[in-house]
Design a protein around this motif. Sequence first.
Motif, PDB file in Angstrom:
ATOM      1  N   UNK A  76      -1.946  11.143  11.199  1.00 36.95           N
ATOM      2  CA  UNK A  76      -2.754  11.209   9.975  1.00 36.95           C
ATOM      3  C   UNK A  76      -3.951  10.271  10.033  1.00 36.95           C
ATOM      4  N   UNK A  77      -3.727   9.041  10.499  1.00 43.06           N
ATOM      5  CA  UNK A  77      -4.760   8.010  10.430  1.00 43.06           C
ATOM      6  C   UNK A  77      -5.442   7.730  11.762  1.00 43.06           C
ATOM      7  N   UNK A  78      -4.875   8.220  12.863  1.00 43.42           N
ATOM      8  CA  UNK A  78      -5.467   7.951  14.160  1.00 43.42           C
ATOM      9  C   UNK A  78      -5.389   6.489  14.557  1.00 43.42           C
ATOM     10  N   UNK A 178      -7.688  -5.470  14.111  1.00 44.29           N
ATOM     11  CA  UNK A 178      -7.219  -5.734  12.749  1.00 44.29           C
ATOM     12  C   UNK A 178      -5.940  -4.951  12.498  1.00 44.29           C
ATOM     13  N   UNK A 179      -5.116  -5.456  11.586  1.00 46.38           N
ATOM     14  CA  UNK A 179      -3.849  -4.799  11.264  1.00 46.38           C
ATOM     15  C   UNK A 179      -3.619  -4.815   9.754  1.00 46.38           C
ATOM     16  N   UNK A 180      -2.888  -3.812   9.281  1.00 47.19           N
ATOM     17  CA  UNK A 180      -2.500  -3.699   7.871  1.00 47.19           C
ATOM     18  C   UNK A 180      -1.007  -3.411   7.831  1.00 47.19           C
ATOM     19  N   UNK A 208      -7.872   0.542   5.577  1.00 44.18           N
ATOM     20  CA  UNK A 208      -7.324  -0.091   4.376  1.00 44.18           C
ATOM     21  C   UNK A 208      -7.448   0.825   3.172  1.00 44.18           C
ATOM     22  N   UNK A 209      -8.506   1.607   3.115  1.00 42.13           N
ATOM     23  CA  UNK A 209      -8.679   2.535   1.995  1.00 42.13           C
ATOM     24  C   UNK A 209      -7.614   3.623   1.979  1.00 42.13           C
ATOM     25  N   UNK A 210      -6.935   3.809   3.131  1.00 38.54           N
ATOM     26  CA  UNK A 210      -5.849   4.791   3.225  1.00 38.54           C
ATOM     27  C   UNK A 210      -4.496   4.127   2.999  1.00 38.54           C
ATOM     28  N   UNK A 211      -4.501   2.980   2.329  1.00 30.68           N
ATOM     29  CA  UNK A 211      -3.276   2.226   2.129  1.00 30.68           C
ATOM     30  C   UNK A 211      -2.168   3.021   1.471  1.00 30.68           C
ATOM     31  N   UNK A 215       1.790   3.265   2.433  1.00 27.87           N
ATOM     32  CA  UNK A 215       2.869   2.983   1.494  1.00 27.87           C
ATOM     33  C   UNK A 215       3.821   4.170   1.357  1.00 27.87           C
ATOM     34  N   UNK A 216       3.286   5.378   1.407  1.00 30.24           N
ATOM     35  CA  UNK A 216       4.139   6.564   1.332  1.00 30.24           C
ATOM     36  C   UNK A 216       5.059   6.649   2.546  1.00 30.24           C
ATOM     37  N   UNK A 217       4.531   6.310   3.734  1.00 35.35           N
ATOM     38  CA  UNK A 217       5.359   6.307   4.932  1.00 35.35           C
ATOM     39  C   UNK A 217       6.441   5.232   4.827  1.00 35.35           C
TER      40      UNK A 217
END
Length: 228
Positions: A76-78, A178-180, A208-211, A215-217
């Motif tokens: 989803x996010x690559x 960077x990591x989230x 980060x905008x896809x946070x 959270x859903x995962x």
Amino acid sequence: MAHPSGAPAKQLARAAGLPLATTYHLLRTLAHEGYVTKLPDGCWVLGDRLEGLYARGRAQVTLSRVRPVLVSLRDELGVAVYFAVLREGEISLVDVVDGPRERRVDLWVGFNEAAHATAVGKCLLGQLDEDGRREYLARHPLLDLTPYTITDRGALDRGLAGRDGLSLDREEYALGTACVAVPVTDGSGGLVGALAVSCRTERLPRVRSEGRRLQEAAERLSRLAALS
């Protein structure tokens, strides 16, 4: 298990010194009994009938359940995706998946020695109470890894999680990366875990905008733990 993240049949055959045909036969037999599972990427991992990859209280989750969630988030996010837990007071990396676009971070310093400098570590530290955090950091000093590493305890406590609930690492562990991370729990206090993604620093604002996807995962992993 020598390959905690799984391995293809050919690699297992070489390691065991067995013919490939024999290895396939044994794997199929073990899979039928639930002792191993073949993942979509072709790797074989421990099945649900064997010991879970982590356990705290009664919560257990096997890699065969974790990996599909991580792969889906990666696609989803690559980004490269990580799942880690606190086990017996130390950080244990359960699984990591990456792809050609974003490779996993070179873990030149272990997660336990660098908890203060990684999104995974900050997320896990943030789930501990004050005494637990103090005890952990007493065993693991705040090493200075890059010019951006936070080595002040007060600053670390204030930055364990942002207002959006995300724990961040902006080149604190490795320059250019960077990591989230977000927490993963089983809903009853029986699990302390973290789901994280890493990317090139310039991609951090977009990731980060896809946070919410992260959270859903994490919620999917939490449900797996709650059902175990």
